[in-house]
Design a protein around this motif. Sequence first.
Motif, PDB file in Angstrom:
ATOM      1  N   ARG A 206       0.835  -1.203   0.000  1.00 60.20           N
ATOM      2  CA  ARG A 206       0.000   0.000   0.000  1.00 60.20           C
ATOM      3  C   ARG A 206       0.873   1.258   0.000  1.00 60.20           C
ATOM      4  N   SER A 209       2.328   1.684  -3.459  1.00 60.11           N
ATOM      5  CA  SER A 209       1.284   2.098  -4.413  1.00 60.11           C
ATOM      6  C   SER A 209       0.932   3.564  -4.223  1.00 60.11           C
ATOM      7  N   ASP A 210       0.784   4.004  -2.955  1.00 62.61           N
ATOM      8  CA  ASP A 210       0.473   5.411  -2.683  1.00 62.61           C
ATOM      9  C   ASP A 210       1.566   6.315  -3.253  1.00 62.61           C
ATOM     10  N   LYS A 212       3.584   5.708  -5.702  1.00 65.75           N
ATOM     11  CA  LYS A 212       3.483   5.744  -7.165  1.00 65.75           C
ATOM     12  C   LYS A 212       2.374   6.676  -7.617  1.00 65.75           C
ATOM     13  N   ASN A 213       1.273   6.661  -6.858  1.00 65.78           N
ATOM     14  CA  ASN A 213       0.132   7.491  -7.223  1.00 65.78           C
ATOM     15  C   ASN A 213       0.289   8.923  -6.736  1.00 65.78           C
TER      16      ASN A 213
ATOM     17  N   SER B 147      -1.886  -9.485  -7.044  1.00 65.00           N
ATOM     18  CA  SER B 147      -0.951  -8.532  -6.433  1.00 65.00           C
ATOM     19  C   SER B 147       0.076  -9.213  -5.545  1.00 65.00           C
ATOM     20  N   ARG B 171       3.183  -7.646  -7.293  1.00 64.69           N
ATOM     21  CA  ARG B 171       3.751  -6.414  -6.720  1.00 64.69           C
ATOM     22  C   ARG B 171       4.166  -6.575  -5.268  1.00 64.69           C
ATOM     23  N   ASP B 186      10.205  -1.221  -6.467  1.00 66.41           N
ATOM     24  CA  ASP B 186       8.755  -1.019  -6.363  1.00 66.41           C
ATOM     25  C   ASP B 186       8.003  -2.327  -6.111  1.00 66.41           C
TER      26      ASP B 186
END
Lengths: 216, 216
Positions: A206, A209-210, A212-213, B147, B171, B186
């Motif tokens: 998480r 991902s955050d 990256k976003n 994921s 991921r 990542d």
Amino acid sequence: MNDQKISEAVIRRLPQYDRYLRELERLGITRISSGELGKRMGLTASQIRQDINCFGALGQQGYGYNVQELKSYIEQILGLSEPHDMVIVGAGNLGRAVCNYPGFLRRGITPVALFDRNESLKGIKVGELTVQSMEEFIPFLKENPASIGVIATPRQAAQEVADLMVEGGVRAIWNFAPVDLKLPPDVAVNNVHLTDSLLVLTYRLRVISDRKNGEP
Amino acid sequence: MNDQKISEAVIRRLPQYDRYLRELERLGITRISSGELGKRMGLTASQIRQDINCFGALGQQGYGYNVQELKSYIEQILGLSEPHDMVIVGAGNLGRAVCNYPGFLRRGITPVALFDRNESLKGIKVGELTVQSMEEFIPFLKENPASIGVIATPRQAAQEVADLMVEGGVRAIWNFAPVDLKLPPDVAVNNVHLTDSLLVLTYRLRVISDRKNGEP
């Protein structure tokens, strides 16, 4: 050994030290600096020095640590100076995995018996062991005292098994059932919560991902 | 969410909070004070308040925490707001244990496929899943993005499997093989070192024994 001084975080790192030092030994490396050891373990040199000072000064400034000496000392702290016998209750996948797991024997920890209350599993071979019925549990421990008991049962059975282990003289319980056991204060316990470990992974996922976003 | 502020120790406690809050919900408890939650979790009230302040103020002085609200918030931090699919490589005892482990589904994490390079295991049923051959791994992931990948192989195969997982778009890797994987930055990873957990137990056993024998 002054155990009062050792924090939970350091205790949790001790097995890591042991793992890395064994690897260094395998590679034929006899001395290592705190900086080099830190780099391998993902810690800073000062963290390494702090940890090792916690359990007694062993390094000499500028000379680094003697790998073999440090490893022996850490294994002594970890209670590996004497061998341990281990009985396992629960012959499902987790119990079987523990029986067959490589790396325990190398540390002098030997799975000596495997029990299950499911009578239909009785006699089945798992690695070197043969599944025994729970009726044989206490008689077995009387003949073959074991310091470590592994609980690999469903949660409903765990407390009952723990009580039997204590009755049979087991002094340390490695508990895979997701339940907090009630135990006498002189019985050691460590709980393995597989879900906790998976959720640390989803946490990290998480965060990545955050990032990256573009979220903070 | 300001993740920079959250320390490793707090991250490791987050799944524990989740576990205890779920238990409170099950018991029908809707509000809890930091003192009461601490008592259950074996932490001090101030530790609890500190931890929770770490990820944003939720409690009101004197009113305690809303259980459902705190649980939702922690699950959001843990990345459980969205569901996760999980592929498992290695259909030995550990891989099978992960497939059948209760508690993952409740958190929205679903084991969707199990692979093994041993062709003789192909087609075998493990819980809801059927063992597939490694040749089907990448094609499967292309059709069914997942994921999370679980590595439950011997250590020799672990890096190769990790590379395949990354290639297939996984991921986050939950690694049971005793080896440090090389992964792109990542891709999240969490290693489960069963031996480490057992050695924390032998440490505790040694401390208790020393105390009994009157050693410091």
